[in-house]
Design an enzyme around this catalytic site. Structure first.
Site, short mmCIF file in Angstrom:
data_model
loop_
_atom_site.label_atom_id
_atom_site.label_comp_id
_atom_site.label_asym_id
_atom_site.label_seq_id
_atom_site.Cartn_x
_atom_site.Cartn_y
_atom_site.Cartn_z
N GLN A 1 -9.89 49.99 11.32
CA GLN A 1 -10.07 48.54 11.34
C GLN A 1 -8.93 47.87 12.12
O GLN A 1 -9.14 46.97 12.93
CB GLN A 1 -10.11 48.01 9.90
CG GLN A 1 -10.20 46.51 9.81
CD GLN A 1 -11.51 45.96 10.35
OE1 GLN A 1 -12.56 46.41 9.96
NE2 GLN A 1 -11.43 45.00 11.26
N ARG B 1 -14.72 58.49 4.70
CA ARG B 1 -14.51 57.28 3.88
C ARG B 1 -14.57 57.71 2.42
O ARG B 1 -15.59 58.20 1.96
CB ARG B 1 -15.58 56.23 4.20
CG ARG B 1 -15.53 55.04 3.26
CD ARG B 1 -16.37 53.87 3.73
NE ARG B 1 -15.74 53.18 4.85
CZ ARG B 1 -15.92 51.89 5.15
NH1 ARG B 1 -16.73 51.15 4.41
NH2 ARG B 1 -15.33 51.36 6.18
N HIS C 1 -6.82 51.49 6.01
CA HIS C 1 -8.01 51.36 6.85
C HIS C 1 -7.56 51.26 8.32
O HIS C 1 -7.70 50.22 8.96
CB HIS C 1 -8.80 50.13 6.43
CG HIS C 1 -10.22 50.09 6.92
ND1 HIS C 1 -10.77 51.09 7.70
CD2 HIS C 1 -11.20 49.17 6.76
CE1 HIS C 1 -12.03 50.80 7.98
NE2 HIS C 1 -12.32 49.63 7.43
N ASP D 1 -9.30 39.17 3.62
CA ASP D 1 -10.29 40.18 3.23
C ASP D 1 -10.80 39.77 1.85
O ASP D 1 -10.22 38.89 1.20
CB ASP D 1 -9.61 41.57 3.18
CG ASP D 1 -10.61 42.72 3.00
OD1 ASP D 1 -11.84 42.49 3.05
OD2 ASP D 1 -10.14 43.86 2.78
N ARG E 1 -14.56 47.14 16.92
CA ARG E 1 -14.59 48.42 16.20
C ARG E 1 -15.16 49.50 17.11
O ARG E 1 -14.68 50.63 17.15
CB ARG E 1 -15.43 48.30 14.92
CG ARG E 1 -14.91 47.36 13.85
CD ARG E 1 -13.57 47.81 13.26
NE ARG E 1 -13.62 49.14 12.72
CZ ARG E 1 -14.05 49.47 11.49
NH1 ARG E 1 -14.43 48.50 10.65
NH2 ARG E 1 -14.04 50.72 11.07
N CYS F 1 -12.03 41.34 8.30
CA CYS F 1 -12.58 42.66 8.62
C CYS F 1 -14.07 42.75 8.28
O CYS F 1 -14.76 43.63 8.78
CB CYS F 1 -11.80 43.74 7.90
SG CYS F 1 -11.65 43.46 6.13
N1 CP Z 1 -14.77 46.43 7.92
C1 CP Z 1 -15.45 47.52 7.53
O1 CP Z 1 -14.91 48.61 7.38
O2 CP Z 1 -16.78 47.29 7.37
P1 CP Z 1 -17.78 48.34 6.70
O3 CP Z 1 -17.36 48.51 5.26
O4 CP Z 1 -19.14 47.68 6.82
O5 CP Z 1 -17.72 49.64 7.45
#
Ligand code: CP
Length: 310
Positions: free
Chosen positions: A134, A104, A131, A225, A293, A265
């Site tokens: 997701q 990430r 992403h 989002d 997830r 998300c």
């Molecule tokens: N949706 C998502 O990626 O959540 P986090 O940022 O908590 O990992």
């Protein structure tokens, strides 16, 4: 039996997998979720995260534990990454310890560089551009609800961000129509739009609009989002008035298909991009989406690592 269809591959963009490969992943995830298939994969996953995370960090950790493997939490503050060790060096070292790594970070180029130098599978666990993990969970959730994906319409409302980009690519790959409603100055990346249109071709439609009501008309899925992503929080006050017309509320939801579902998300800013009433309402599938997830990423890890099913 091995589930090695994607063994050794990277997952940096939603468009890295074909329609058939995504279908197979979703099928495996559904089977594992139902307990119909057990997969063993005693491997080591590294989580190299430079941004905060609840869902991605925990769901990847639990996924590899449930497969019989181990996780190493390599957030930037406990590694030399925070002191500027070059990605090309980190990649060539970590590939000698780990079996798979989920990253990430900020720039998409960073996961691409890492994947170029590391021979192990590299997973994009969120960049500023995409992403994809997701969206695997999102597609699983939509398929659970409607029994199919092709022919459905998803409307995304808000910022043309990383989640929007992966949704656009994922929906097009699965034959879904995708409607994106954003303010004029927050449209999705032009390269992603072009790629989405090329994938959709004559199979499905891609609509970009500034009108949220046009976007949700005929939609089976409403998706939103936060209006300011991680690192943009200082802009939130500026953005709120611009994004207000795109709020997912009961009036907007009433314009969609009667059996439409709502996804987010998470984390959510309640009463900004989505109202409490919609998050907690009967059409929300947001908690199933969050659970998925785990199931989607467990299937992803098993497939990239060549897990053995029984
Ligand atoms: N949706 C998502 O990626 O959540 P986090 O940022 O908590 O990992």
């Amino acid at each position: 039996m091995s589930v090695a269809s994607l063994q050794g591959r990277d997952f940096l963009s939603m468009a890295d997998f074909s329609t058939e490969e995504i279908q197979a992943l979703l099928q495996l995830a559904a089977q594992m979720k139902a307990g119909a298939v057990q997969v063993r994969c005693a491997k080591v996953l590294g989580l190299l995260f430079q941004k905060a995370s609840t869902r991605t960090r925990v769901s990847f950790s639990v996924a590899i534990y449930q497969l019989g493997g181990q996780v190493l939490d390599l957030n930037a503050t406990v590694t030399q990454v925070s002191r500027g060790e070059p990605t090309i060096d980190t990649a060539r070292v970590l590939e000698r310890y780990l079996d798979v790594v989920a990253i990430r970070t900020f720039e998409q180029q960073e996961v691409e560089t890492f994947a170029h130098y590391a021979k192990i599978p590299v997973i994009n666990a969120l960049t500023d551009l995409e992403h994809p993990c997701q969206v695997l969970a999102d597609l699983l959730t939509i398929q659970e609800e409607f029994g199919t994906l092709a022919g459905l319409t998803l409307a995304y409302l808000g910022d043309g961000n990383n989640v929007a980009h992966s949704l656009m690519l994922g929906c097009a790959l699965m034959g879904m129509n995708v409607h994106i409603a954003t303010p004029a100055e927050y449209q999705p990346d032009a390269g992603i739009v072009e790629r989405t249109r090329a994938i959709a071709c004559d199979r499905s439609s891609v609509l970009l609009t500034q009108d949220p009501y046009e976007a949700v008309t005929g939609a089976h899925v409403l998706y939103t989002d936060v209006w300011a992503s991680m690192g943009q929080e200082d802009l939130a006050a500026t953005r709120i008035p611009i994004f207000q017309p795109y709020q997912v509320n009961e009036a907007l939801l009433a314009q969609a298909e009667p059996k439409a579902i709502v996804l987010h998300c998470l984390p959510a800013h309640r009463e900004e991009e989505i109202t409490d009433a919609v998050i907690e309402g009967s059409q929300s599938r947001i908690w199933d989406e969050a659970e998925n997830r785990l199931h989607a990423q467990k299937a992803l890890l098993a497939s990239l690592l060549g897990g053995v099913s029984s």
